[in-house]
Design an enzyme around this catalytic site. Structure first.
Site, short mmCIF file in Angstrom:
data_model
loop_
_atom_site.label_atom_id
_atom_site.label_comp_id
_atom_site.label_asym_id
_atom_site.label_seq_id
_atom_site.Cartn_x
_atom_site.Cartn_y
_atom_site.Cartn_z
N ARG A 232 0.86 -1.18 0.00
CA ARG A 232 0.00 0.00 0.00
C ARG A 232 0.90 1.23 0.00
O ARG A 232 1.61 1.50 0.98
CB ARG A 232 -0.89 -0.01 1.24
N LEU A 233 0.90 1.96 -1.10
CA LEU A 233 1.76 3.13 -1.23
C LEU A 233 1.07 4.31 -0.55
O LEU A 233 0.23 5.00 -1.14
CB LEU A 233 2.05 3.42 -2.70
N ASP A 234 1.43 4.53 0.69
CA ASP A 234 0.76 5.52 1.51
C ASP A 234 1.06 6.94 1.03
O ASP A 234 2.23 7.30 0.81
CB ASP A 234 1.20 5.36 2.96
N ALA A 235 0.00 7.74 0.86
CA ALA A 235 0.14 9.17 0.55
C ALA A 235 1.04 9.43 -0.65
O ALA A 235 1.70 10.47 -0.72
CB ALA A 235 0.63 9.94 1.78
N VAL A 236 1.07 8.52 -1.58
CA VAL A 236 2.05 8.60 -2.68
C VAL A 236 1.80 9.80 -3.59
O VAL A 236 2.73 10.29 -4.24
CB VAL A 236 2.06 7.28 -3.48
#
Length: 582
Positions: A232-236
């Site tokens: 999960r690419l957080d705040a990407v």
């Protein structure tokens, strides 16, 4: 050749090379860090690594506590006992050492928080479930070794963090907070101003420096080795910054996602990237790219639209949004959710609900015990960004107030989500029907804690043992829906979906299996009134026999009229297709 592909990504990311970094051999270094052969056979394209059997639980590592036992061990014991094989994946929210924001201010990406357990415990979960982990890629803790070294101009950390000047044009920067964007710090090189999109303890990393990129490629390889299969690419969306712009969704950001996709899918075919981009709908959709960026995107517009639908008893906006959503191409899918550890984001509803409707939604949620978080606007004003409330409390009533339909309305919301195109993600507190936790808000000092309750395992087991408790009812009913869903080919995440027009009080859509053999008509009464449904309005094929999957009732004629109870969902399928699916 893989090296050529990686080199192409590098060339596009650093085409302007604002830091004049040495890029010679960078592509080769990235392949080495991922332990990839430059000539490896590329994975097959447009492959769906998911089926209708997939469903992912979302949880913190310490949501369930048992005295004398590490929380990750307790968590696995809970899922092993209560999920009955209906949950194929588990998303453990940041399980690394952290300093704030319940895990999203990471101190050390390579370790497991000792209070939760160890890598062995993570790997144990990964051995039985598809493990999703957060790649907190935009920022890390101001108390991390990296940042402390940044202040001292030492490695690792030297040049890792984005700095700007208060004199730069930052008026167009889009961010979800009202705090000051720049934080003044003293370094061995003098006063610097570090960029903090979210909080002053979460300092933004500077991906213009290829050393930062190499660190995160190393982290990804490490997580793969430990069993992580979904990132999960957080705040990407905030990753790349350029003063004078919004610093949101910049092309370099998209290219970084493409690079990680290339590296991950070559390293472990079937490993997935999911982008977490809590932004307006059209911007969110852009992270599919041309099936070459995220495998999945969070369907952020679904929670506010579905909650609005159920508290107003009117599905017109949900229908209009559904009709405008492009089907995900093979090899990509929507990640559907209606509750999370954060709250109900309002930005993804901008342009879909009017300002008055958003205001009414916020007002209703406030009456149900929720709180509101705000974001800063360019003109110095603020605007509601997120509603912080447990989903169970959010659906306790309508705009007229609380009523007796709370459990049915709550289950209806999940029945709608589980029928939709995409992979479902279910927050653990939705599985358990957890209420607002006001004590946790007071102790934590922030609104998001309202939906981050911690259960004592014995108390949870006692609650689930009482069949009359709302917790037991909710878990049993959602599990029953999951059990039905996983057997229907028409519920494959990429199966065809059409929106039905059945009035404003009945929300309906048609799913059809990819081999066209099974149809499922998903019909939900989203109002607190009994509403009639004529089967002739949903185009049931006259030569087929039809069965309603949830109740088991058979329908034999298109001329039947059904009284749909408040918040009742019908999943009507052709009997022949149902038999084929089994």
């Amino acid at each position: 050749m893989l090296l050529d592909r990686v080199q192409h990504h590098v060339d596009l990311i650093y085409r302007s090379n604002p830091l004049d970094a040495n890029l010679d051999g960078l592509a080769e270094e990235l392949l080495g860090l991922m332990r990839l052969d430059a000539c490896i056979t590329p994975p097959a394209q447009y492959v769906n690594y998911w089926t209708q059997r997939d469903a992912i639980a979302i949880t913190y590592g310490d949501t369930i506590l048992q005295e004398g036992e590490k929380p990750l061990v307790t968590l696995k014991r809970f899922f092993d006992k209560y999920s009955d094989g209906l949950l194929t994946g588990v998303h453990i929210l940041p399980f690394y050492p952290w300093s704030s924001d319940d895990g999203f201010s990471v101190l050390d990406y390579s370790s497991v928080n000792e209070s939760l357990g160890a890598w062995d415990d993570v790997e144990s979960i990964a051995s039985d479930y598809d493990l999703m982990a957060d790649l907190v890629i935009n920022h890390c803790s101001s108390r991390s070794l990296w940042f402390q070294n940044f202040l001292k101009d030492e490695s690792p950390g030297k040049g890792y963090f984005y700095t700007a000047s208060p004199d730069d044009d930052l008026s167009h920067v889009v961010r979800p907070r009202t705090s000051d964007l720049l934080r003044e710090v003293e370094t061995t090189d003098g006063t610097r101003y570090v960029w903090c999109t979210f909080s002053h303890d979460q300092v933004d990393l500077d991906f213009r420096n290829p050393e930062v990129l190499k660190q995160f490629v190393t982290i990804v390889r490490h997580y793969l080795d430990k069993g992580v299969r979904i990132f999960r690419l957080d705040a990407v969306a905030f990753l790349w910054k350029v003063p004078g712009t919004s610093s949101l969704n910049l092309e370099e950001t998209h290219e970084v996602v493409r690079l990680f996709r290339t590296l991950v899918e070559h390293a472990v075919p079937g490993a997935l990237l999911i982008t977490e981009t809590n932004i307006p709908n059209q911007q969110n959709l852009s992270y599919f790219g041309n099936s070459n960026e995220a495998h999945c995107i969070y369907n952020f517009s679904l929670p506010p639209l579905l909650v609005n639908t159920l508290v107003t008893g009117n599905c017109k906006h949900l229908k209009m949004w559904m009709m405008s959503m492009p089907p995900a191409q093979n090899g990509t899918a929507y990640f559907n959710f209606i509750a999370s550890h954060d709250g109900i984001g309002l930005r993804p509803a901008e342009g879909l609900l009017s300002d008055q409707e958003l205001e009414s939604l916020v007002d209703t949620m406030s009456h149900f015990g929720g709180h509101v978080s705000y974001r800063a606007l360019e003109n110095g004003q603020s605007k509601p960004y997120e509603i912080n409330i447990s989903l169970f409390d959010a659906l306790q009533g309508t705009t007229s107030g609380p009523d007796a339909w709370g459990v049915d309305r709550f289950v209806c919301a999940h029945a709608i989500m589980l029928g939709l195109e995409g992979i479902p993600g279910i927050y653990i507190h939705s599985l358990l029907g957890t209420r607002n936790d006001y004590d946790r808000v007071e102790n934590a000092g922030h609104y998001r804690a309202i939906n981050r309750h911690q259960w004592e395992y014995g108390a949870l087991e006692a609650a689930l043992a009482r069949e009359e408790s709302t917790h037991a009812q909710v878990l049993a009913r959602i599990k029953a829906l999951l059990g039905i869903r996983r057997e229907q080919a028409a519920f494959h995440p990429n199966a065809t979906q059409f929106t039905l027009h059945l009035g404003e009080g009945i929300f309906g859509f048609w799913r059809q299996s990819m081999d066209r053999r099974q149809s499922v008509f998903c019909i939900s009464n989203i109002s607190d009134k009994v509403l009639p449904l004529s089967l002739s309005d949903i185009n049931l094929i006259g030569t087929d026999d039809w069965i309603e999957l949830i109740s088991g009732i058979h329908y034999h004629g298109r001329d039947e009229v059904i009284d749909v109870q408040p918040y009742q969902t019908l999943w009507i399928t052709n009997l022949a297709g149902y038999s084929d699916a089994l």
